[in-house]
Design an enzyme around this catalytic site. Structure first.
Site, PDB file in Angstrom:
ATOM      1  N   HIS A 475       0.791  -1.236   0.000  1.00  0.00           N
ATOM      2  CA  HIS A 475       0.000   0.000   0.000  1.00  0.00           C
ATOM      3  C   HIS A 475       0.824   1.288   0.000  1.00  0.00           C
ATOM      4  O   HIS A 475       0.322   2.344  -0.393  1.00  0.00           O
ATOM      5  CB  HIS A 475      -0.924   0.010   1.233  1.00  0.00           C
ATOM      6  CG  HIS A 475      -2.181   0.794   1.031  1.00  0.00           C
ATOM      7  ND1 HIS A 475      -2.244   1.937   0.259  1.00  0.00           N
ATOM      8  CD2 HIS A 475      -3.439   0.602   1.491  1.00  0.00           C
ATOM      9  CE1 HIS A 475      -3.471   2.405   0.265  1.00  0.00           C
ATOM     10  NE2 HIS A 475      -4.220   1.618   0.994  1.00  0.00           N
ATOM     11  N   TYR A 591     -14.780   5.938   8.114  1.00  0.00           N
ATOM     12  CA  TYR A 591     -13.741   6.369   7.172  1.00  0.00           C
ATOM     13  C   TYR A 591     -14.180   5.985   5.765  1.00  0.00           C
ATOM     14  O   TYR A 591     -14.451   4.821   5.495  1.00  0.00           O
ATOM     15  CB  TYR A 591     -12.427   5.686   7.524  1.00  0.00           C
ATOM     16  CG  TYR A 591     -11.232   6.061   6.675  1.00  0.00           C
ATOM     17  CD1 TYR A 591     -10.210   6.837   7.207  1.00  0.00           C
ATOM     18  CD2 TYR A 591     -11.088   5.617   5.363  1.00  0.00           C
ATOM     19  CE1 TYR A 591      -9.095   7.167   6.444  1.00  0.00           C
ATOM     20  CE2 TYR A 591      -9.988   5.947   4.597  1.00  0.00           C
ATOM     21  CZ  TYR A 591      -8.995   6.724   5.142  1.00  0.00           C
ATOM     22  OH  TYR A 591      -7.899   7.051   4.390  1.00  0.00           O
ATOM     23  N   THR A 604      -4.827  10.600  -0.709  1.00  0.00           N
ATOM     24  CA  THR A 604      -6.207  10.416  -0.247  1.00  0.00           C
ATOM     25  C   THR A 604      -6.566  11.432   0.832  1.00  0.00           C
ATOM     26  O   THR A 604      -5.697  12.070   1.424  1.00  0.00           O
ATOM     27  CB  THR A 604      -6.410   9.004   0.335  1.00  0.00           C
ATOM     28  OG1 THR A 604      -5.527   8.816   1.452  1.00  0.00           O
ATOM     29  CG2 THR A 604      -6.170   7.938  -0.710  1.00  0.00           C
TER      30      THR A 604
END
Length: 789
Positions: A475, A591, A604
C-alpha cells in the site's frame, strides 16, 4: 546449466600453443541487442521529457515562433522593440569576429525567438495551472452550470487540445492548499457531534478552542512554510508515518487484494493464464515507461488527475528497517520472480531485446510447473519473513542476506518487475458452495499461506491451479485506484486482446531454444529458518483471525439509484450507516477514502460519512417516523455526504490537515491534548469504493459475464469492519466485508446481510415516493389532454 553457458560472452584457455580464445557470438549478440533496447529507452525518455516539458505547447511551435519573428523582420519591422539589437550587442566577441552583421542579427533573432517561446510556454502553463485550481464546478447542481464554469471549461479544453503524455499535466497541477485552522476545527467538531454525549462534546469543544487559539496557530505557520517549499505538504509524511514506519505485519494490516472476473475464467490452464497475465502487465509497463497511457481524469470531464503514483508501479520493493522501511525503485527489470511449491525462480521475459510472446512465457511457466525438484532447506517458507514483524525481518536481512548467494537471490526477487505465485490450490466461485468459495478466494488473495507471497513487492500476481487469478498489492507506494487501473487493463487485455486458442493455450510461436527459468539458490542457516517460523506463527495467527465475506449484490445497481436522482456513493454510504446501526445498536467514526489527485502528488483524504444528517435519517427510519419525513432526512443526508466528498477532493478535508499538525507538534516536542485525542479515535467502519475507470475496455453488452469482483482489505480496528465495494455496470454492486473472529461483537456475514437489507429498505422508501410522484403527474396531465382533444 544452459543459461549459465549462454551468459558467458567468451572463454579462454592457456595451452602449450598459446591462448585459445572462444567467442560466443550468440551471447555477444544478446549483449548488443540488450544495449540497443537500453539506448532506445533512454532516447524515448529524453524525447518524452522534451514533449511534456513544453506542454501545453509543442516542440514544433518553436519553429513557428522563429519563422514569425524572421518574417516580421524581413518586412523591416522590429517585433522585439529593440531587444534583438541589445542581444546582438552582448554577443561574445568571438562571434562578432567570425560572423557577419547579418549572421549576428539572425543569431540574435533566434535567441530572442527561443526566449519568447519559453516565455509563452511558461505563460500557458501558468494559465493552465490557474484553470486547474478552479474547483467551484464541483459544487454546482447537476444541470445548473454557471457562466463562469462554462467559460472555464472552454478555456481548459483549448489549453488541453493537444494529446498529452501520461505526465504532461504534472507541473501544471496546483499544490494542495493548507485549509484555515478555524475551518478544520469547526468541521471536525461538526463531524464528532453525533458520536459524543453532551458532556463529551462540551469537553472536546473546550479542547478544540484552546488548541485553535494557542498552539494551533503556531503549528499552522510551520505547515504553511512547508506547503510553500514542498510539492505536497501531506504525501511524504503520510507515506512515511502511516505506512513505512509501521512495525507490525503489513500482510492484512496494510496490503490489499484484487480479484479476477466473477463468472468466467478465460482458460483453465494455469501456465496459459500466467502467460497472458504476465504479458499484459508488461505491456502496461511499456505504456507507463513510454508515457503512452492517457492521463487519468475525473470521470466525464477533461480535468486531469495526478499520475505520480504510476512511477513506482513496477521494479519496486519495500525493504525493512529498524524505525522505518524504505521504498526501493529500479529503472528497469527484464525478469519476474516466480514462486511455486516452495521454490523461487527468476524468469527472463526479454530475449534479443524483444518481449517474449505469451506462448513463450506460457512455455517457460510450464517448465517451472513441471520441475519436480524439492525446495532447498528453509526455502519453502522464506516468504513468511515479509509477512511478520518488520524489525526481525530487518535484522535477519542484514545478517544473512547482505552478501553472497543469499544477496544475489534476494536481489532477483526485489529487483524483479513484479512477483508471481503459481498457487497449487483452486479458487473461484464455481463449486457446490459459491458463497463460501468467494470468501475463501478473498482470504487466499489477502494472505495465502502467509509464506507463498512476497508481501514487500509493489504487487504480487497469483495464478491458481484452475486458471483463476488475482493480485496482492503493497500500500505505501500507491493507492487502490492506481492498482485498479493496472488490473482493469490486465484483465481486459488478457481476455479480449491477447486471447487463447481453442484448446486454452496462449497464442503465438515458441522459441524452444530459450534457456530454462533459473532456480534461485539459497544458503539458509538454522537461525533464519527459526525466524521464518516465528514470523509465520505471527502471520498465521493474524490470518486465521480475519473473517472475510464477499457477496455480489444483484437486487439493483446504480441504474435504479440514479433514476431516484441520488448519488450512488451517497446511497451506499447511508446504507452502511443504517446497517451498522442495526448491527451494533449505535454509530461509529466512519472512514471513506477520497482522492486528492486533483493536486500534484495528491493521495487520499477522509470523508467522515457518519454525519448529523445521516444519523438523523437512520434514527427516523428505525423509530418508524412518517415516510415523507424519512425521505426528507435522506435527501439532506445525501446532499451532506456529497458536499463532504467534494470538500475532501478539493483540499478542504479534516483528517490530513490534523495529521500534519500532529506531525509538526511532534517535531517541535510539544503536546496537544486535542490532536492526541483526535488521532487516537478508532475507525470502526472503514470503507472504500473501487472505481471502474476504463469501461471502454469491457463490452458488457456483448460480454455481460466479464465483470470484475473488485477487491478488498482487512479490518482497520480490532472491533470494526472493513468494507470495500465496486459498482459494476447498471445492475450490480459487489461488496467485500472483513472483520476479526476474535471480536465477539462483529461478524462479516451478519454485517453483509445487514448491508443488503439496508440498501433494499432505502430503495423501497425512495421508490414509494417516486411511484406516488409518477401517478400524481399522470393524474394531473390527463385532464389537460382531454381539454386539448
Amino acid at each position: 546449466m544452459a543459461e549459465a553457458h549462454q551468459a558467458v560472452a567468451f572463454q579462454f584457455t592457456i595451452t602449450p600453443e598459446g591462448i585459445d580464445l572462444q567467442l560466443s557470438y550468440q551471447a555477444l549478440n544478446q549483449i548488443y541487442l540488450s544495449g540497443v533496447r537500453s539506448w532506445k529507452k533512454r532516447f524515448s525518455r529524453l524525447r518524452n521529457s522534451v514533449i511534456k516539458g513544453v506542454y501545453p505547447a509543442s516542440p514544433s511551435s518553436w519553429l513557428f515562433v522563429v519563422i514569425a519573428i524572421l518574417a516580421t523582420m524581413y518586412m523591416r519591422s522590429d517585433p522585439s522593440m529593440g531587444l534583438i539589437k541589445m542581444i546582438q550587442q552582448h554577443l561574445p566577441l568571438s562571434l562578432h569576429v567570425s560572423l557577419s552583421t547579418q549572421g549576428q542579427t539572425m543569431l540574435s533573432a533566434l535567441v530572442f525567438s527561443t526566449l519568447l517561446w519559453l516565455s509563452l510556454i511558461l505563460a500557458l502553463r501558468f494559465c493552465l495551472k490557474l484553470l486547474l485550481s478552479y474547483h467551484q464546478w464541483m459544487f454546482e447542481q447537476h444541470g445548473r452550470v454557471s457562466n463562469t464554469t462554462k467559460v472555464w471549461v472552454t478555456l481548459l479544453r483549448l489549453l488541453s487540445s493537444r494529446k498529452p503524455l501520461l505526465y504532461s499535466y504534472q507541473t501544471s497541477l496546483p499544490h494542495l492548499p493548507v485549509p484555515p485552522i478555524k475551518d478544520t476545527v469547526s468541521r471536525y467538531l461538526k463531524s464528532a457531534r453525533p458520536l459524543l454525549t453532551d458532556p463529551e462534546f462540551k469537553r472536546m469543544t473546550e479542547l478544540a478552542d484552546r488548541f485553535e487559539s494557542n498552539l494551533g496557530n503556531r503549528l499552522q505557520r510551520y505547515l504553511k512554510l512547508k506547503a510553500l517549499w514542498a510539492t505536497n505538504y501531506v504525501s511524504d509524511w503520510w507515506e512515511e508515518y502511516i505506512y513505512l514506519r509501521g512495525r507490525g505485519p503489513i500482510m492484512v494490516n496494510s496490503n490489499y487484494y484484487g480479484m479476477d472476473f466473477l463468472y468466467v475464467t478465460p482458460t483453465p490452464i494455469q501456465a496459459a493464464r500466467a502467460g497472458n497475465t504476465i504479458t499484459a502487465l508488461l505491456l502496461y509497463r511499456r505504456k507507463v515507461n513510454r508515457e503512452e497511457l492517457k492521463p487519468s481524469r475525473v470521470p466525464g470531464t477533461v480535468i486531469p488527475l495526478c499520475a505520480a503514483q504510476c512511477e513506482r508501479m513496477f521494479n519496486t520493493t519495500r525493504t525493512p528497517g529498524v524505525e522505518t522501511d524504505v521504498l526501493q525503485h529500479w529503472q528497469d527489470s527484464e525478469f519476474v520472480a516466480v514462486y511455486h511449491k516452495g521454490r523461487f525462480f527468476r524468469l527472463w521475459v526479454y530475449t534479443a531485446g524483444r518481449l517474449l510472446s505469451p506462448r513463450e512465457i506460457e512455455h517457460q511457466i510450464q517448465r517451472i510447473l513441471d520441475d519436480l525438484s524439492p525446495p532447498q532447506p528453509g526455502e519453502e517458507k522464506l516468504g513468511a519473513l515479509t509477512a511478520g514483524e518488520r524489525v526481525p525481518w530487518f535484522h535477519t536481512r542484514e545478517q544473512h542476506f547482505s552478501s553472497g548467494i543469499n544477496k544475489r537471490s534476494l536481489d532477483s526477487i526485489e529487483r524483479a518487475a513484479f512477483f508471481v505465485t503459481l498457487d497449487d490450490e483452486e479458487q473461484g466461485m464455481s463449486g457446490e458452495d459459491p458463497a463460501g468459495n468467494l470468501d475463501r478466494y478473498a482470504k487466499s488473495l489477502l494472505h495465502g499461506k502467509c509464506y507463498d507471497r512476497w508481501f514487500d513487492k509493489s504487487f504480487s500476481i497469483v495464478i491458481y491451479k484452475n486458471g483463476k487469478s488475482g493480485l496482492n498489492a503493497e500500500h505505501s507506494w500507491a493507492d487502490a485506484p492506481t492498482v485498479a487501473h493496472l488490473w482493469e487493463y490486465t484483465l481486459a487485455t488478457d481476455a479480449f486482446q491477447l486471447g487463447y486458442t481453442e484448446d486454452g493455450h496462449c497464442k503465438g510461436d515458441v522459441d524452444r531454444s530459450l534457456p530454462s527459468p533459473q532456480r534461485l539458490a539459497w544458503d539458509i542457516p538454522s537461525e533464519v529458518q527459526a525466524q521464518a517460523c516465528s514470523s509465520l506463527a505471527v502471520a498465521q495467527a493474524l490470518a486465521d483471525d480475519v473473517d472475510c465475506h464477499v457477496f455480489p449484490f444483484r437486487e439493483f445497481g446504480k441504474g435504479r439509484i440514479k433514476k431516484l436522482r441520488v448519488s450512488p456513493d451517497a446511497f451506499i454510504q447511508i446504507g452502511l450507516q443504517l446497517a451498522y446501526f442495526r448491527d451494533r445498536g449505535g454509530f461509529c467514526l466512519t472512514y471513506e477514502a477520497s482522492m486528492t489527485r486533483l493536486f500534484r502528488e495528491g493521495r487520499t483524504e477522509t470523508v467522515r460519512s457518519c454525519s448529523n444528517e445521516s444519523c438523523a435519517f437512520v434514527r427516523a427510519l428505525e423509530s418508524g417516523e412518517a415516510e415523507d419525513q424519512c425521505r426528507r432526512l435522506f435527501k439532506l443526508a445525501s446532499e451532506r455526504h456529497q458536499n463532504l466528498y467534494r470538500l475532501a477532493m478539493t483540499g478542504d478535508g479534516i483528517d490530513r490537515h490534523l495529521f500534519c499538525l500532529y506531525v509538526v507538534s511532534k517535531y517541535l516536542g510539544v503536546e496537544s491534548p486535542f490532536l492526541k485525542e483526535v488521532l487516537s479515535e478508532p475507525w470502526r467502519l472503514s470503507t472504500s469504493q473501487t472505481p471502474v475507470q476504463q469501461m471502454e475496455l469491457f463490452d458488457l453488452k456483448n460480454h455481460p459475464d466479464f465483470i470484475s469482483l473488485g477487491g478488498g482489505f482487512g479490518p482497520v480496528a480490532d472491533d470494526g469492519y472493513g468494507v470495500s465495494y465496486i459498482i459494476v455496470g447498471e445492475d450490480m454492486i459487489n461488496f467485500h466485508v472483513s472483520s476479526k473472529h476474535s471480536c465477539g461483537e462483529t461478524d462479516s456475514h451478519r454485517f453483509g446481510a445487514q448491508i443488503s437489507k439496508a440498501l433494499q429498505d432505502i430503495l423501497t422508501l425512495l421508490a414509494a415516493d417516486a411511484k406516488t410522484s409518477s401517478s400524481s403527474s399522470k393524474g394531473s396531465t390527463q385532464p389537460q389532454s382531454k381539454k386539448l382533444l
